[in-house]
Design a protein around this motif. Structure first.
Motif, mmCIF file in Angstrom:
data_model
loop_
_atom_site.group_PDB
_atom_site.id
_atom_site.type_symbol
_atom_site.label_atom_id
_atom_site.label_comp_id
_atom_site.label_asym_id
_atom_site.label_seq_id
_atom_site.Cartn_x
_atom_site.Cartn_y
_atom_site.Cartn_z
ATOM 1 N N PHE A 27 0.821 -1.209 0.000
ATOM 2 C CA PHE A 27 0.000 0.000 0.000
ATOM 3 C C PHE A 27 0.857 1.262 0.000
ATOM 4 O O PHE A 27 0.465 2.278 -0.580
ATOM 5 N N PHE A 28 2.023 1.226 0.630
ATOM 6 C CA PHE A 28 2.931 2.375 0.602
ATOM 7 C C PHE A 28 3.388 2.647 -0.828
ATOM 8 O O PHE A 28 3.377 3.791 -1.297
ATOM 9 N N LEU A 29 3.812 1.611 -1.543
ATOM 10 C CA LEU A 29 4.372 1.778 -2.881
ATOM 11 C C LEU A 29 3.302 1.867 -3.957
ATOM 12 O O LEU A 29 3.311 2.778 -4.791
ATOM 13 N N GLU A 30 2.386 0.931 -3.959
ATOM 14 C CA GLU A 30 1.338 0.957 -4.983
ATOM 15 C C GLU A 30 0.345 2.074 -4.705
ATOM 16 O O GLU A 30 -0.390 2.495 -5.598
ATOM 17 N N GLY A 31 0.336 2.586 -3.472
ATOM 18 C CA GLY A 31 -0.562 3.685 -3.143
ATOM 19 C C GLY A 31 -0.274 4.915 -3.979
ATOM 20 O O GLY A 31 -1.171 5.478 -4.620
ATOM 21 N N PHE A 32 0.983 5.378 -4.004
ATOM 22 C CA PHE A 32 1.286 6.549 -4.829
ATOM 23 C C PHE A 32 1.189 6.207 -6.307
ATOM 24 O O PHE A 32 0.883 7.071 -7.146
ATOM 25 N N ASP A 33 1.412 4.942 -6.632
ATOM 26 C CA ASP A 33 1.292 4.452 -7.996
ATOM 27 C C ASP A 33 -0.154 4.629 -8.490
ATOM 28 O O ASP A 33 -0.413 5.192 -9.558
ATOM 29 N N PHE A 34 -1.113 4.146 -7.694
ATOM 30 C CA PHE A 34 -2.528 4.338 -8.019
ATOM 31 C C PHE A 34 -2.872 5.825 -8.038
ATOM 32 O O PHE A 34 -3.635 6.289 -8.897
ATOM 33 N N GLY A 35 -2.333 6.565 -7.065
ATOM 34 C CA GLY A 35 -2.637 7.984 -6.987
ATOM 35 C C GLY A 35 -2.215 8.740 -8.229
ATOM 36 O O GLY A 35 -2.963 9.589 -8.737
#
Length: 370
Positions: free
Chosen positions: A19-27
């Motif tokens: 969620f830390f890494l893919e979070g900004f990715d999705f964002g």
């Protein structure tokens, strides 16, 4: 501490990393509609995650694989009960990868626009659905005496879980906006910082409601500490953003995600999937785990493989650490002038952009640097 407790913690760490890494990715994917004003700015946004988006998904594969091996009962009940939303997430991730790869294969405007729509929706939907899924896991679902899910997909669409979905969507988009401000130059950087303020305030309201609800239902002292850390980190991220300290803002928005997800796992333990029908039917770290021998072998394998994964992923972020802007994006070629996709022509020589390495300046809308 027993090995099944250790693996519960390790799986929590894998989800936190994802969620830390893919979070900004999705964002960033969501920002292709919210922030970008033209095709060049969309290409800048896609370039910021181009070298890393597929590596970020390794954390999801690791989390799923670890759950399957360490807690097969949890994996079976989760993936059978949440089949439709998880299938939708999987389809989104597949289409998202295809969109990154195929968007630049033709210079046709309609072709690229359709794939850009795909990137937006396949970033937004998983960001929302992950919150719905974890909201239901923490809240508890209808599990019977045979440890099987007996509810329907509509039971998953309850107010608590839907609020969780809104929290992850806004939090990931805020995280992506801060990342964009950290990775870009020029006007898009300034607008990202301005948008981050509005998104951060909305996220703070939603997150406080969701985490407060979670604490009231299942919380203890440890989860309360995690809640306070999440809220303080989010407010501090907003302050750092206003001061133009993008590095600190990104680190603090990441800490918000770490603390919030940690709180969910703290309220969950020792359950891995509570039953809303009867507490005795809940899946726990004890009755859902694999044999001690299996967990022992997994621990040795994880101890060897995990440092390697962390090293190569850290190296990737280091190589592509510089900022980029629209001045580093080559203009689109006229339709029909070349068989080479227009985006791949954006390999900017390092001497023309001294603050940006040539690999970082390359238009990696196909998903990675060439």
């Amino acid at each position: 501490m027993e090995l099944h407790d250790v693996w519960f913690v390790l799986i929590a760490v894998l989800w936190i990393g994802y969620f830390f890494l893919e979070g900004f990715d999705f964002g960033v994917g969501v920002l292709t509609k919210l922030l970008a004003r033209d095709r060049a700015e969309k290409r800048v946004l896609i370039n910021t995650i181009g070298p890393v988006w597929d590596g970020n998904e390794v954390w999801l594969l690791s989390a799923g694989g670890a759950t399957f091996a360490a807690f097969p009962e949890w994996y079976a009940t989760l993936f059978s009960g949440f089949y439709l939303p998880l299938l939708l997430i999987l389809l989104c991730l597949i289409l998202r990868g295809v969109a990154f790869e195929y968007r630049a294969k033709r210079p046709d405007e309609r072709w690229q626009t359709n794939w850009e729509h795909t990137i937006f929706w396949t970033s937004l939907l998983p960001a929302f659905l992950w919150g719905v899924a974890f909201g239901n896991i923490v809240r508890g679902v209808e599990i019977d005496a045979r440890k099987e899910y007996v509810g329907s997909v509509f039971d998953l669409l309850n107010p608590y879980a839907l609020l969780g979905g809104l929290v992850t969507l806004t939090l990931f988009t805020f995280h992506g906006t801060v990342f964009t401000a950290l990775k870009t130059v020029g006007d898009i950087r300034l607008r990202a910082r301005k948008l981050a303020l509005a998104l951060g305030l909305l996220t703070a309201v939603l997150a406080l409601g969701f985490l407060g609800w979670t604490q009231a239902d299942n919380g203890d002292g440890a989860s309360m500490v995690a809640l306070v850390v999440a809220v303080v980190a989010l407010l501090a991220a907003l302050g750092a953003n206003q001061l133009g300290r993008e590095g600190w803002s990104f680190a603090l928005s990441g800490l918000t995600i770490v603390a919030a997800v940690a709180m969910l796992f703290l309220t969950l333990f020792p359950n891995v999937m509570p039953s809303s029908l009867d507490d005795d039917w809940s899946l726990t770290v004890t009755n859902a785990s694999s044999s001690p021998y299996t967990l022992k072998i997994m621990t040795w394998c994880a101890g060897i493989a995990t440092p390697v994964v962390l090293l190569y992923q850290s190296w990737t972020y280091w190589v592509f650490r510089k900022r980029i802007g629209t001045q580093h994006i080559a203009p689109d070629l006229p339709h029909g002038t070349s068989d080479v996709p227009s985006d791949s022509a954006a390999d900017v020589p390092s001497d023309s952009a001294p603050d940006v390495p040539s690999d970082s300046a390359r238009d990696v809308s196909a998903g990675r640097a060439h």
